[in-house]
Design a protein around this motif. Structure first.
Motif, mmCIF file in Angstrom:
data_model
loop_
_atom_site.group_PDB
_atom_site.id
_atom_site.type_symbol
_atom_site.label_atom_id
_atom_site.label_comp_id
_atom_site.label_asym_id
_atom_site.label_seq_id
_atom_site.Cartn_x
_atom_site.Cartn_y
_atom_site.Cartn_z
ATOM 1 N N LYS A 142 1.403 -1.139 -0.105
ATOM 2 C CA LYS A 142 -0.076 -0.114 0.201
ATOM 3 C C LYS A 142 1.311 1.269 0.139
ATOM 4 N N LYS A 144 1.396 5.815 -0.759
ATOM 5 C CA LYS A 144 0.590 7.026 -1.153
ATOM 6 C C LYS A 144 1.496 7.101 -2.175
ATOM 7 N N LYS A 146 0.665 10.751 -4.670
ATOM 8 C CA LYS A 146 -0.133 12.168 -4.533
ATOM 9 C C LYS A 146 0.325 12.368 -6.290
ATOM 10 N N ARG A 147 -1.674 12.689 -6.375
ATOM 11 C CA ARG A 147 -1.974 12.623 -7.952
ATOM 12 C C ARG A 147 -2.644 12.987 -7.973
ATOM 13 N N VAL A 149 -6.417 15.363 -9.741
ATOM 14 C CA VAL A 149 -7.724 14.647 -9.477
ATOM 15 C C VAL A 149 -8.048 16.277 -9.801
ATOM 16 N N GLN A 210 -3.715 15.027 -4.932
ATOM 17 C CA GLN A 210 -4.907 14.748 -3.738
ATOM 18 C C GLN A 210 -3.844 13.914 -3.990
ATOM 19 N N GLU A 211 -3.187 13.615 -2.264
ATOM 20 C CA GLU A 211 -2.766 12.319 -1.226
ATOM 21 C C GLU A 211 -4.024 10.489 -1.644
ATOM 22 N N GLU A 212 -3.103 9.782 -1.892
ATOM 23 C CA GLU A 212 -4.120 8.941 -1.901
ATOM 24 C C GLU A 212 -3.532 7.267 -2.164
ATOM 25 N N VAL A 214 -2.843 3.757 -2.800
ATOM 26 C CA VAL A 214 -3.136 2.927 -3.451
ATOM 27 C C VAL A 214 -2.439 1.309 -3.517
ATOM 28 N N LYS A 233 -4.082 4.992 -12.077
ATOM 29 C CA LYS A 233 -4.043 5.749 -10.973
ATOM 30 C C LYS A 233 -3.218 6.428 -11.312
#
Length: 372
Positions: A142, A144, A146-147, A149, A210-212, A214, A233
């Protein structure tokens, strides 16, 4: 089981690059959506052919496929075409179709009736370091990320330059007559849409970072330098665009006592002269914990013990490699007076004289066996 890429294109594994391209073009034209409107089976074959060509048409990807099969592009999408859509196919391979179909087609993927294309977001690249244990057994990570959006509250309107088609048509007078050409609209980038309203924290395209978290499933047997693709992603695209992909480069951490060679592992075991003469029970490290092995009396330095199935899981699903234990007899560099006297007495003893049997292999024979 997934269909073989060579079988999809109807070619042999020894086919040349020109033969691969010719076979793909033939299939692409046969099952092109413009020639088979509303035919889902034809569309599926069209996509399969594009997926096969994306791999076999690339020298590096083809080499990986020949070695590892579909496993080289699965477990998250290793550089293959499993996540391809119609936009991907025509943006990458549109030149192969020639002039028979134009730049787009109607009713499929992200193309509209006027040849409009959906914009695609940019890809993101990260590096993931894995331990030998994680590589040997596979792991889910998993990460983190930053992408970009689409910012909440962002709205779009039809591009006034291309009227929503995503293309600008130009007519030029030449000595051969009037020629018409179409190119992506520079105002909207070919998306057919422009920003109408956007919040203050959004960029010029209506996007925000936004941090997500994945989740990435990494199959067992991956190698250092391999690239994993997680479709969708990456950064999002403005409007009704297609998200880019997350490209994950695999980095293999060095192990303190094990060395990897493909699916096999190597371990250096050092024993004393006494243990070599009398035999011993020794504990050694594997990727799944420690195991105890028996050293037979009279073992020779350079002996290789093979522990089957104690290596790395094969990426192509063909079982596991072995753990090769290299026995090294440690000779003391300094001796006490009593020890020195003992070895001096034994110097001419017949039992201490080198007397290799025919079954004892030479160094070069051991190396040959190790690599075979």
């Amino acid at each position: 089981m997934k269909e073989d890429y060579y079988d999809i294109l109807g070619i042999s594994k020894g086919a040349s690059a020109a033969e691969i391209k010719k076979a793909y073009r033939k299939m692409a034209i046969k099952y092109h959506p413009d020639k088979n409107p509303g035919d889902n089976e034809a569309e599926n074959k069209f996509k399969k052919a594009a997926e096969a060509y994306e791999v076999l048409g690339n020298e590096e990807k083809r080499a990986k496929y020949d070695r590892f099969g579909h496993q080289a592009f699965e477990g998250g999408g290793f550089g293959g075409g499993g996540g391809m859509n119609m936009d991907d196919i025509f943006s990458q391979f549109g030149d192969i179709f020639g002039g028979g179909f134009g730049g787009g087609f109607s009713g499929f993927g992200g193309f509209g009736g006027g040849g409009q294309r959906r914009a695609k977001g940019s890809n993101l690249r990260i590096r993931v370091a894995l331990t030998l244990e994680e590589i040997a057994n596979g792991v889910e990570k998993k990460i983190k990320v930053k992408r970009k959006v689409q910012a909440p509250g962002t709205t779009y309107k039809t591009c006034s330059t291309c009227n929503g088609t995503g293309q600008v048509t130009r007519v030029t007078n030449t000595i051969l007559g009037r020629m018409q050409t179409a190119s992506p609209c520079t105002t909207c980038g070919g998306s057919g849409q422009m920003i109408d309203q956007k919040p203050a924290d959004a960029d010029a395209q209506g996007l925000k970072v936004q941090e997500e978290m994945v989740s990435i499933k990494i199959p067992a047997g991956v190698e250092d330098g391999m690239q994993l693709k997680v479709s969708g992603k990456g950064n999002e695209a403005p409007g009704n665009g297609i998200p880019g992909d997350l490209l994950v480069a695999i980095e293999e951490k060095a192990h303190e006592s094990l060395q990897r060679e493909g699916d096999n592992l190597h371990y250096d075991l050092y024993i004393s002269i006494s243990e070599a003469a009398l035999g011993a029970s020794k504990e050694i490290q594997t990727v799944n914990g420690k195991v105890r092995i028996k050293i037979e009396p009279g073992v020779q330095s350079g002996k290789i013990l093979r522990l089957r199935g104690k290596g790395v899981n094969s990426l192509n699903g063909y079982g596991k490699g072995d753990l090769l234990v290299h026995v090294n007899v440690w000779t003391p560099k300094t001796l006490t007076k009593d020890q020195k006297e003992f070895f001096e007495k034994m110097a001419n003893d017949e039992n201490f004289q080198p007397n290799p049997e025919k079954s004892d292999k030479s160094f070069f024979e051991k190396v040959k066996d190790m690599f075979s």
